[in-house]
Design a protein around this motif. Sequence first.
Motif, mmCIF file in Angstrom:
data_model
loop_
_atom_site.group_PDB
_atom_site.id
_atom_site.type_symbol
_atom_site.label_atom_id
_atom_site.label_comp_id
_atom_site.label_asym_id
_atom_site.label_seq_id
_atom_site.Cartn_x
_atom_site.Cartn_y
_atom_site.Cartn_z
ATOM 1 N N GLN A 1 0.846 -1.190 0.000
ATOM 2 C CA GLN A 1 0.000 0.000 0.000
ATOM 3 C C GLN A 1 0.882 1.241 0.000
ATOM 4 O O GLN A 1 1.924 1.268 0.674
ATOM 5 N N THR A 2 0.469 2.261 -0.745
ATOM 6 C CA THR A 2 1.232 3.497 -0.767
ATOM 7 C C THR A 2 0.319 4.701 -0.590
ATOM 8 O O THR A 2 -0.863 4.668 -0.934
ATOM 9 N N SER A 3 0.906 5.756 -0.072
ATOM 10 C CA SER A 3 0.310 7.084 -0.054
ATOM 11 C C SER A 3 1.379 8.027 -0.592
ATOM 12 O O SER A 3 2.476 8.106 -0.020
ATOM 13 N N GLU A 4 1.079 8.707 -1.689
ATOM 14 C CA GLU A 4 2.127 9.475 -2.374
ATOM 15 C C GLU A 4 1.599 10.834 -2.828
ATOM 16 O O GLU A 4 0.510 10.936 -3.398
ATOM 17 N N ASP A 5 2.381 11.888 -2.569
ATOM 18 C CA ASP A 5 2.091 13.219 -3.111
ATOM 19 C C ASP A 5 2.639 13.298 -4.530
ATOM 20 O O ASP A 5 3.820 13.015 -4.757
ATOM 21 N N LEU B 1 -0.863 16.872 -5.316
ATOM 22 C CA LEU B 1 -2.130 16.163 -5.249
ATOM 23 C C LEU B 1 -1.855 14.764 -4.699
ATOM 24 O O LEU B 1 -0.888 14.117 -5.092
ATOM 25 N N GLY B 2 -2.694 14.314 -3.806
ATOM 26 C CA GLY B 2 -2.475 13.022 -3.171
ATOM 27 C C GLY B 2 -2.867 11.856 -4.067
ATOM 28 O O GLY B 2 -3.665 11.981 -4.997
ATOM 29 N N SER B 3 -2.282 10.715 -3.787
ATOM 30 C CA SER B 3 -2.640 9.474 -4.477
ATOM 31 C C SER B 3 -2.408 8.306 -3.542
ATOM 32 O O SER B 3 -1.599 8.380 -2.610
ATOM 33 N N THR B 4 -3.127 7.215 -3.784
ATOM 34 C CA THR B 4 -2.939 5.986 -3.020
ATOM 35 C C THR B 4 -2.954 4.800 -3.971
ATOM 36 O O THR B 4 -3.568 4.847 -5.037
#
Length: 197
Positions: free
Chosen positions: A160-164, A186-189
């Motif tokens: 799992q990732t959380s990335e700007d 902008l965020g992304s997952t």
Amino acid sequence: MKICIILLTLFSLSAQAQVLGELKGQGQIQASYATFSGSKDVRTSPCNVAMNIHQKPGSFELEFSVFECPKLDNWNDPYYAYNIVNGQLIDSTGAVKGAVAADGSIQFTEKSMSLTKYYLDTYDATCRLLYSTSKTLALNTVINYSFKQNTDGSWQVHRQTSEDRLAYTTHRDYPTCPAQTIPTKLGSTTDLSVVVK
């Protein structure tokens, strides 16, 4: 103040990947991308995975890449290497990154940050430049991994990732003043489950 938005984002997870790894598999990945409108662009795609994983009583090493995703880019994660001390995964700096559970499953989290520097100009009502201010935009990435080896030797992997993501807007102090293109985020997952063997 008037802010005009230009959506100049790249729907990618990371740099182009070279396929690597002794172990391979195919899994389903779900990615969610924030947009300037406040909505989310959700994409689901099958992806191929290649992995090298080496576990010994006192160490754990991982190389991981994703390729041939019809709706997403390919990428390689960094090379990870940890010492295992009292059931904990310790990196080269001595920081605790994860743990080995009693059932042998492995979990770890890696965080990284990149910085983008830029200047923001400030104008008065007559559009005279008053001053420029140095700004720094921080882009954060968090990757969570979990591994469990099955009885047949294959690995159940959950990533799992959380990335700007870097994006750009245009900024105006007044409607008649020059527009400035400035970076924003902008965020992304992402969420990937796969059996690799």
